[in-house]
Every structure is written in structure tokens, then in C-alpha cells.
Motif scaffolding. Structure first.
Motif, short mmCIF file in Angstrom:
data_model
loop_
_atom_site.label_atom_id
_atom_site.label_comp_id
_atom_site.label_asym_id
_atom_site.label_seq_id
_atom_site.Cartn_x
_atom_site.Cartn_y
_atom_site.Cartn_z
N PHE A 174 -4.65 7.54 -11.03
CA PHE A 174 -4.54 7.06 -9.66
C PHE A 174 -5.54 5.95 -9.36
CE2 PHE A 174 -5.09 7.75 -4.97
CZ PHE A 174 -3.84 7.29 -4.64
N ALA B 27 4.90 10.25 -6.28
CA ALA B 27 6.15 10.96 -6.58
C ALA B 27 6.41 11.02 -8.07
CB ALA B 27 7.31 10.25 -5.86
N LYS B 28 5.98 10.01 -8.80
CA LYS B 28 6.34 9.91 -10.22
C LYS B 28 5.14 10.12 -11.13
CE LYS B 28 10.68 8.66 -9.76
NZ LYS B 28 11.78 9.37 -10.38
N VAL C 33 1.65 3.62 -3.52
CA VAL C 33 1.09 4.97 -3.52
C VAL C 33 2.20 6.02 -3.50
CG1 VAL C 33 -0.19 6.58 -2.10
CG2 VAL C 33 -1.12 4.33 -2.58
N ALA C 34 3.23 5.79 -2.68
CA ALA C 34 4.32 6.77 -2.58
C ALA C 34 5.01 6.92 -3.93
CB ALA C 34 5.31 6.35 -1.50
N VAL C 35 5.29 5.79 -4.59
CA VAL C 35 5.99 5.87 -5.88
C VAL C 35 5.08 6.53 -6.92
CG1 VAL C 35 6.93 4.51 -7.78
CG2 VAL C 35 7.52 3.93 -5.42
N ILE D 97 -10.06 8.35 -0.35
CA ILE D 97 -9.13 9.35 -0.88
C ILE D 97 -8.82 9.01 -2.33
CG2 ILE D 97 -6.88 10.44 -0.61
CD1 ILE D 97 -7.08 9.91 2.35
N SER E 296 3.88 12.43 -12.76
CA SER E 296 4.05 13.16 -14.02
C SER E 296 4.63 12.26 -15.12
CB SER E 296 4.96 14.37 -13.79
OG SER E 296 6.19 13.92 -13.30
N GLN E 297 5.35 11.21 -14.72
CA GLN E 297 5.97 10.33 -15.72
C GLN E 297 5.15 9.08 -15.99
OE1 GLN E 297 10.05 9.59 -14.37
NE2 GLN E 297 9.92 11.55 -13.31
N CYS F 245 -3.61 12.21 -4.90
CA CYS F 245 -2.40 12.25 -4.08
C CYS F 245 -2.38 13.45 -3.13
CB CYS F 245 -1.17 12.33 -4.98
SG CYS F 245 -0.88 10.80 -5.87
N SER F 246 -2.96 14.57 -3.57
CA SER F 246 -2.92 15.86 -2.89
C SER F 246 -2.13 15.95 -1.58
CB SER F 246 -4.34 16.33 -2.61
OG SER F 246 -4.93 15.50 -1.64
N PRO F 247 -1.01 16.61 -1.59
CA PRO F 247 -0.23 16.72 -0.36
C PRO F 247 -0.92 17.61 0.66
CG PRO F 247 0.80 17.98 -2.09
CD PRO F 247 -0.37 17.28 -2.72
N CYS G 66 0.84 -1.20 0.00
CA CYS G 66 0.00 0.00 0.00
C CYS G 66 0.87 1.24 0.00
CB CYS G 66 -0.88 0.06 1.26
SG CYS G 66 -2.23 -1.09 1.24
N TYR G 67 1.80 1.29 0.97
CA TYR G 67 2.59 2.49 1.17
C TYR G 67 3.50 2.75 -0.04
CZ TYR G 67 6.49 5.32 2.84
OH TYR G 67 7.47 6.26 2.95
#
Lengths: 126, 838
Positions: free
Chosen positions: A46, A37-38, A32-34, A121, A40-41, A124-126, A28-29
Motif C-alpha cells: 500500500f 479491492a484487488k 485507493v479503491a482499486v 492512514i 490480494s492480486q 485499507c482496513s474497512p 486519489c479515490y
């Protein structure tokens, strides 16, 4: 030669369900984290990640249920009551079965807890 | 052959007892300090940890005096920073974790019906390392050189040499040294609990204390190594300017927060579980019945152990991570409340089902749990990200963490002190003093810390050294300071009670609380742990096995004698505790102290960049440890087996997975692998935060890493063949294989460093070359250790200490090589192939 000796194999079963929880948590972590972070590429959205992680969650729950089922069998399908404190091999096995069953229950609930944010959710919205 | 007391004359029985006493006796005079007995080491360890706690408590009082009134100038800003940093650091690293290691080393052998833990010299080494590292870290404040960036040392403040000075290096190196001691203790405890229980003590009969400690030791193996990996990166940045946490050159301070809290959150449970383990021993005794729900406690211990690793980001809710990531950690933080709550309900159910005797230990236990529950409730609040955004870095968090730690750890430890004190010198602590201390501490604690919730909600940030009068924090802080002094007076009462001379009081009975567990057979005046190693048939053997104490003390069970003048214990099987080996444990020696002093010297010298002293100390530590291994481990017994009594004969030498040494290597390498995994995590972390994380660099190429991998794989295969040939008695072929493996290891290490060298990767220029170098150096350093082990095995074979039957050394070295092979595989695949896949 084995890395894990024979004898431990049956103690390891106690940890199966929590290990599945840990792996599920990591997946999960990390996914989602990758993705976040990425993003745009990455060409897909999501929702694909969410769906993937939901599938992983279902697999994790199935594995934990399986571990729980094996534990229930080891516990004699509940025909013996705790405390399982006789000095016999039989009671030791019943204890292991019961403890594994309890841990499977906890892990099952904890996997559902961790997966719940995926329902609510959607970005990604920080 | 061993005779049994029943069939012996009184004189013979006396002689047998005398032999046993002599073997386990401590040396006299100043050589007393070379003792390695678990009883002494546990006591010294605990006393030292308490001394550090009092020191850190005084620092806390200084902090409180400074904050008592607005615009105070009792402490300067810098000294205030040093005081609170050292307070947190010492309480966490020099009190909370070591006290549990101390209690475990002291209590576990008698509780498991064992004479000793399997590696007594390792315990001694851990203690001396802890003492040295602790004095080094604590002493720094007297030279105005203490760490001052907070106990979690966030970069960029703590990596900036102008702002953080030498204190940060003292923190990093002093604590790394202590962390190594903690991992050593974890190895000792896991092997001890799994392999050294009394015959018959199956895993369903183990005291709950042992279950908890098994879980905690396992957690240490996965929690401390990430911090060690972080320390390595941190120190490389401070010492050599490798920019791991410097954003200007591609680094990121957030990586430190990840590595620190992957350690830091499980750490809270590493502290809490052993304390609650003490409660799991105390509550049944004072309820005079077995614990209700033994399996539920096992569920809670194991479940908490796992779930606590899914919480670390809740310390980082305000760092701007994606909200969904925060939500995962928030959910896991709520889930951990389930197993934590289960334990509390089990204790309440046990008390309800029994007839509770209210005593000082129960008072501290119950009071502590009440405080802990309160801290748990605010914990549920701060685990919710939106609430945390408001409360983060305010005094609300200070209040929360003190409620959790003091309620969950300090109070139960004091309960344990009152409960177990009779095991130290056969006398009780004062009941009246205990009650007075409890009420002072309980009231003082709440008066001190409850107002902090309010000052936090009123916006008072942590770590400010003073505040203006008009912001409305003044009277709350004054109340907190008054409470802190009331709390301190309670602790002072305990100190006086412990230290007051008691030799005039009569000695009490040996089990004054009428407890059911085995540790109460231990006699304070004897050093042997148990007179004979019993057969266990109950979870509460002293309640359920009639005459057990008498039979043990009359030497009617296993190993009642020490004919060969050696310290001996039993190794039993993991699940059913069937006896499988007589283990000869090491006795009194200087070598653990010498090793600890040299290793400590190396860390201290490194802090001050005294390179020559560092090298001399490191070489000294290396030589001492090799001497220790050579003279003290895997010795060949004078006979293959030994009669231990009751008609049982056991081998004196076993190797491979049945031996304790193999397990110690396996467990150590799990910890080592976790540190390596943390570095790999760092590599991929940098990949995620940059568009092009190589910053245009070519990297180490694929060619050298692949050659390196091939050489390591060949060396690994050669090691496996060496073991196989040795087993079949082909000694010369085995030695040839070892030499070939050593040669391949040297070539593999050279190939590993050749990659980044050939492509001119400068670790100071950017974080990418820096992290590649760290991975390569990690592998190379492990390869050098692997080489030392190969040469060691060769030397042992040449002097005839490694043979086909006696192959402990080779078995353990091959196990090390399995891990080294995996390390090399991952390193070379990551640095050589991953950049090409992008």
C-alpha cells in the motif's frame, strides 16, 4: 473544426484549477479503491500507492500554482484593485484574472485537504 | 428600416409599440395555456412547485402527528412509509429543484436585458413534463400505491417487488421523466446566460444571480445523468430481472448508493446555490450599495460547484468502504465549508458597508442564514466519519438536513417571493403578514427541528413509524410536532397573503425597493420583457446609468420594433457580449404540450407494463418532436440580415459554434456523456468487487466489437465529409455521404449487438452479461438516434432547407456524431478488449 470554440478558451481558464482538483480527487479515490479491492492480486504494498498518490498531489499542486501564476499575470500582478466593474475589455480581463487567482487558491487548499489522509492512514482496513 | 422614437411622430411610436406588443401577446381564452412566454411559464412553474410543496408539507404534518405520542396508530406502518417517502421525494424533486428553474425562467430574461430565453418551447415542454410527472408521482398515494422505500430507494428493499410494489416503478419512471425536464432547463439556462445577455454586459458585469445559475446548470449536467443511469439499471432489474443490485448473481446494492449520491450530494448544492443567489440580489438592494467582493462570490459559486462533487461518499460512511476512502470524502466535506462560508461573510460585509434597511425579505434572508449556519455546523460534525457512525440514520441527521435545506433554501425562497412579488402583479405583499409569517416560521422551525438533534442522540432512528413510551423520546417528539404546526401556520399566512385579492389596492411603482439590477425594468402588464434591448455599462445599471429606464421604455435601444411580426432577441458573444445575431425565437404552439403528453404517456404506460400503450405513446412523442424540429427550428430567414437600430446590422442566420442550437447540442451531449460515464463506472465497479467479474463467461469476444467500432468510425468520417462537401456546395456528393453514413450506422449497430448475441450472453444469468448488454444497447440506441438525424438532414437537403449557407442541422448532427464516435470507441474497447487484458 474545434470542439471548443475560440472564444470559450479564455473562459475555460477560470475552471483550470478546480478541474485539476477534481482530477486529483478522482485519482486519489480510484487508485485507493482499486488497490484495496484487488490487494490480494497485487504484488506491491500500500505504501507504493501512497507514494504514487503523493507524487500526483505534488504535480496537481504545481499545476494549480501555474494556473495561479498565469491568473496573477492576467490580473496585472495585483497593481489594480477590485471591483473591476468598468465596462471595458481591460476590466473584464482583470476580473477574470482575479477570480481565477482566488479559485486557484481555494483549489490549492482543497487538494492539500484531500491528500492529508495519505499521511495518516497506512492501510485499507474497512 | 427601424425608426427611433425620438425621430418619430407620436403616432409612429405608438404603432411601433403596438406591433411589438402584438407579437409578444399571449393567445386569449383557453389557448392561453399554449403560451411559451418565459413570464407565463415561469409563473406556472413556480405556482405548481409551490402547490407540490404544500402537498408534501401536509404529508410531513401527518408524519409528525403519527410520531407525536408513543404507540400511536394515526397512520398504518405502510401509509407512514409512503408519507415520508413521498414527502422527501416531492420536496426534493418537485419543489426544491423546479422552483429554481421556475424563478430562473421568470427572472433571467429581464435580468440579462433579453426578451426571452433562446428556446422558449423547450421551457414550455419542461413545464408540462414536470406537471404531468409530478401529478403522477403525487397522485399515487391516493391509490395506496406511492413509493415507500425512502426517498433514496435503496436496494435490496426497493428492488424487491414483494416489499416495494408499484410505488418504486412510479418513483423511477415518474422522476426520470422530470429529470429529463431538468436537463432541458439546464441547457436553456446555460445557453441563455452565455449567449443572450444584453450588449455590453460583459462577464464581469453579469448579475450574481446569473453566475450562480450558470454554475448550478453546469452542476445539473454532471449530477442528474448518474441518477438517470442508475434509474435505467434499477428499472431493468425490476422489469426484466437483470441482476444489477442482486448479490446472488454478482450484483451489488452499493452501486446504486454510489450512483444515487453522486447525484444526491451535488443536488443539495443545486438547491442551495440558487437560493443563495436570491440573497445575492436582495442584500445589495437593502444595503443600497453594490455587493462587496463580487469576485469572491464568483469564487464561492464555482468552488462550491466543483467541491460538492467530492462529497458523495459521506452518505455512505457506514457501508464498509476502506477507511482511507472515507477520509478523502471527509476531507473534501470539510473543504467545501470554505467557499460556503465566504458567501456568508460577503453578505455580512455588504450589510456592514451599506445602510441596511430591515424589511421582510431581509428578515427571511437573515433568519434563513442563521438557521443554515447552524445546519452547516452539524454538517461539519457528521462529515467526520467517527461521529457519523454514531449519528448515521438517526434523527440527528434528519435535524441536520432540515436545518440546511429549510435555512438554505426555503427561507431565502420566501425572501425572494416577498422581494420579487411586485414583478408579478405590480403590488406588494403585506409587510405585517410577512413579519408574522416570519416569526411563526422561525420559531416553529426551531421548536420542531432542534429537539430532533436530541432525539437522534438518544438513539431514535429515522423512518420508524412509532416507538414505545419507555425509551425517552416521547416529549421530544411531542415538542417537534407542536413546532411543525407552528411552522405550518406561518406558511399558511404566506399562502393567504399571496392568494388574497389585491385588485383594489393601487398599483405600486415599478422599482419599489430601489434596486439596481435590470430585472426591475420589466413591467408586469407587458409581455415583451424589455421594450428595447439596452446597452449595459454597469453591474447595477439602474443605479449607475441615468435615464436608462426611460430610454429603454421609449424604444431608444436595439430591436424596438417587430416589423416582420416575429419574436426577436439578440445573441451576443460569451465574454464581452458583443451583438452577433438576431435570434428569432419560437412563439406560441401546441407542440410542446403534445410532445410532453405523449412522452409522459409513454413513461406512465411503462410503469404499468402496458406495452402497446407505451409503444403508441413513444411513437406519438417521436412524431411530435420531429414535427416540432421540422417546423420550428433552423428556419431560413427571408433576408440575410437585419437592421436592429443604433446603426447596427446583424445576420439572421448563423450556424456552427456561434449558433445557440450548436451550444444546446454540445451541452446536452455533455450530460449524455456523463450518463454513459456512469454506466462505464458501473462496469468497472463490478470488476473491482469480484475476483473474476466475468464469472467464467467468454464475454462478447473481441471480433464483433472491433467490427462494430470500425463501422462507427467509418460512419463518423462519412459525416465529417458530408459537412465538408456541403460547405463547398457539392450537394449530391453530400447526400451520397449521408446515405453511406446511414448504411454504416445500421451495420455498426447490428455488429454491436452481434457480439453478445453470438456468445449467448444472458443478461438475467449474471451481472456481467447484463452490464455488457446495457453498454451495447446504450450505444445502439444512440446510433438509432444518429440514424434518425442523418435521415433528417437528407430530407432537409431534399426540400432545400439545408444548403451550403444554411447548414445548422448538419453542423449540429456532426457535433452529435463526434460524441457518438467517442461513445462507440469506449464501449467497444471496454467490452471487447478489457476482459482480454486480465
Amino acid at each position: 473544426m474545434r470542439i471548443i470554440p475560440n472564444e470559450m478558451e479564455s473562459l475555460w481558464t477560470l475552471f483550470t484549477a478546480p478541474v485539476v482538483w477534481a482530477l486529483h480527487f478522482l485519482i486519489c479515490y480510484v487508485s485507493v479503491a482499486v488497490y484495496c479491492a484487488k490487494s490480494s492480486q497485487i504484488s506491491f504494498g500500500f505504501d507504493v500507492v501512497r507514494l504514487g498518490v503523493v507524487l500526483v498531489t505534488i504535480m496537481a499542486l504545481a499545476l494549480i500554482a501555474m494556473s495561479g501564476l498565469l491568473a496573477w499575470r492576467q490580473w496585472g500582478f495585483g497593481t489594480h484593485d477590485p471591483p473591476h466593474d468598468d465596462p471595458t475589455r481591460h476590466d473584464r480581463e482583470l476580473f477574470q484574472g482575479f477570480a481565477t487567482l482566488l479559485l486557484s487558491g481555494l483549489s490549492f487548499v482543497a487538494v492539500i485537504y484531500v491528500a492529508m489522509p495519505l499521511l495518516f492512514i497506512a492501510e485499507c482496513s474497512p | 428600416m427601424t425608426q427611433f422614437a425620438d425621430r418619430m411622430t407620436r403616432k409612429e411610436a405608438k404603432a411601433q409599440e403596438e406591433r411589438l406588443r402584438k407579437v409578444w401577446a399571449d393567445p386569449s381564452g383557453w389557448r392561453y395555456w399554449t403560451s411559451v412566454n418565459n413570464y407565463q411559464i415561469g409563473l406556472w412553474y413556480a405556482a405548481t412547485a409551490f402547490a407540490f410543496m404544500l402537498f408534501a408539507g401536509v404529508l410531513a404534518l401527518m408524519v409528525r402527528v403519527q410520531l407525536a405520542v408513543p404507540d400511536n396508530d394515526f397512520l398504518s406502518a405502510d401509509l407512514f412509509n409512503q408519507a415520508f417517502t413521498l414527502h422527501g421525494t416531492v420536496m426534493m424533486f418537485l419543489f426544491a429543484v423546479p422552483i429554481f428553474e421556475a424563478v430562473a425562467i421568470f427572472l433571467l430574461p429581464p435580468m440579462l436585458g433579453a426578451r426571452e430565453l433562446p428556446f422558449p418551447r423547450l421551457s414550455a415542454f419542461g413545464f408540462w413534463s414536470f406537471l404531468l410527472g409530478g401529478i403522477f408521482v403525487c397522485g399515487s398515494i391516493f391509490f395506496n400505491a406511492a413509493p415507500s422505500s425512502g426517498w433514496f430507494m435503496y436496494p435490496p428493499l426497493a428492488t424487491d417487488k414483494e416489499f416495494s410494489g408499484i410505488g418504486a416503478d412510479i418513483w423511477l419512471l415518474g422522476l426520470s421523466f422530470i429529470e429529463i425536464a431538468s436537463i432541458a432547463a439546464a441547457v436553456e439556462l446555460i445557453v441563455g446566460i452565455l449567449k443572450c445577455r444584453a450588449p455590453g454586459m460583459r462577464i464581469n458585469m453579469m448579475p450574481l444571480f446569473a453566475w450562480y445559475l450558470l454554475v448550478v446548470a453546469g452542476m445539473i449536467l454532471f449530477a442528474f445523468p448518474p441518477l438517470i443511469a442508475g434509474d435505467i439499471l434499477f428499472e431493468l432489474e425490476r422489469m426484466f430481472d437483470w441482476p444489477f443490485f442482486n448479490p446472488e448473481r454478482g450484483g451489488d446494492p452499493i452501486l446504486w448508493q454510489h450512483l444515487f449520491w453522486i447525484f444526491g450530494h451535488p443536488e443539495v448544492y443545486i438547491i442551495f446555490l440558487p437560493a443563495i443567489a436570491l440573497m445575492a440580489m436582495i442584500v445589495p438592494t437593502f444595503s443600497q450599495r453594490p455587493v462587496v467582493g463580487y469576485s469572491w462570490i464568483v469564487l464561492a459559486a464555482v468552488g462550491t460547484g466543483f467541491l460538492s462533487f467530492g462529497l458523495w461518499v459521506h452518505h455512505m460512511f457506514t457501508t464498509g468502504l476502506p477507511q482511507i476512502s472515507l477520509a478523502f470524502f471527509s476531507a473534501a466535506s470539510e473543504a467545501v465549508a470554505i467557499p460556503t462560508g465566504v458567501q456568508i461573510f460577503v453578505f455580512i460585509a455588504t450589510m456592514l458597508a451599506g445602510r441596511v434597511i430591515f424589511s421582510v425579505p431581509m428578515l427571511f434572508g437573515a433568519g434563513g442564514l442563521a438557521i443554515f449556519v447552524m445546519g452547516g455546523l452539524t454538517g461539519v460534525m457528521v462529515a467526520l466519519a467517527p461521529f457519523d457512525w454514531q449519528a448515521h440514520d438517526t434523527y440527528f441527521v434528519v435535524a441536520h438536513l432540515h436545518y440546511v435545506l429549510i435555512g438554505g433554501m426555503l427561507f431565502p425562497v420566501i425572501a425572494g417571493l416577498y422581494y420579487y412579488y411586485p414583478l408579478i402583479n405590480a403590488r406588494m405583499l403585506s409587510d405585517r403578514a410577512g413579519k408574522l409569517a416570519f416569526w411563526l416560521m422561525f420559531i416553529g422551525f426551531n421548536v420542531a427541528f432542534f429537539p430532533m438533534h436530541l432525539s437522534g442522540l438518544r438513539g431514535m432512528p429515522r423512518r420508524v413509524f412509532t416507538y414505545p413510551p419507555e425509551v425517552g423520546w416521547d416529549w421530544l417528539n411531542l415538542i417537534s410536532t407542536i413546532g411543525a404546526f407552528i411552522l405550518a401556520s406561518g406558511i399558511l399566512v404566506i399562502v393567504v397573503d399571496v392568494l388574497r385579492p389585491k385588485h383594489r389596492e393601487p398599483e405600486g411603482e415599478s422599482n419599489p425597493w430601489n434596486a439596481g439590477t435590470l430585472e426591475w425594468i420589466s413591467e408586469p402588464k407587458e409581455n415583451w420583457g424589455v421594450r428595447s434591448i439596452p446597452i449595459i455599462e454597469s453591474r447595477y445599471p439602474l443605479w449607475d446609468q441615468p435615464n436608462l429606464m426611460r430610454d429603454i421604455n421609449k424604444g431608444r435601444f436595439y430591436l424596438p420594433d417587430a416589423e416582420e411580426g416575429r419574436r426577436e432577441g439578440l445573441v451576443t458573444s460569451v465574454l464581452d457580449a458583443q451583438p452577433i445575431q438576431v435570434l428569432r425565437v419560437a412563439g406560441t404552439a401546441y407542440v410542446p404540450i403534445i410532445s410532453a403528453f405523449f412522452l409522459g404517456g409513454a413513461f406512465v404506460a411503462l410503469t404499468f407494463h402496458w406495452w402497446i400503450a407505451t409503444i403508441v405513446s413513444a411513437v406519438g412523442a417521436f412524431a411530435a418532436i420531429v414535427y416540432w424540429l421540422w417546423t420550428g427550428t433552423a428556419e431560413l430567414p427571408e433576408k440575410p440580415q437585419k437592421h436592429i437600430g443604433l446603426g447596427v446590422t446583424l445576420p439572421l442566420y448563423v450556424s456552427g459554434p456561434s449558433s445557440t442550437g450548436w451550444w444546446a447540442m454540445f451541452i446536452t451531449m455533455i450530460g449524455d456523456g456523463t450518463a454513459f460515464a456512469s454506466l462505464i463506472f458501473g462496469y468497472f465497479f463490478y470488476w473491482t468487487i469480484h475476483e473474476d467479474f466475468t464469472a467464467g463467461s467468454k464475454g462478447p469476444g473481441a471480433q464483433w466489437p472491433m467490427i462494430g467500432f470500425g463501422l462507427f468510425a467509418a460512419a463518423w468520417i462519412a459525416m465529417i465529409y458530408a459537412r465538408r462537401l456541403n460547405g463547398r456546395g457539392f450537394v449530391l456528393a453530400m447526400r451520397a455521404c449521408l446515405m453511406l453514413a446511414a448504411l454504416l450506422t445500421i451495420c455498426g449497430s447490428l455488429a454491436a449487438v452481434a457480439g453478445p448475441l453470438a456468445y449467448g450472453m444472458d443478461p438475467k444469468s449474471h451481472v456481467y452479461p447484463a452490464i455488457v448488454w446495457v453498454l451495447v444497447l446504450w450505444t445502439a440506441v444512440h446510433a438509432v438516434l444518429g440514424l434518425v438525424m442523418q435521415v433528417y438532414c437528407l430530407a432537409r437537403s431534399l426540400v432545400g432547407r439545408l444548403t451550403a449557407q444554411h447548414d445548422v442541422d448538419l453542423q449540429n448532427v456532426v457535433l452529435y456524431w463526434h460524441f457518438l464516435f467517442v461513445t462507440a470507441l469506449i464501449t467497444f474497447a471496454v467490452i471487447g478488449l478489457f476482459p482480454r487484458m486480465l
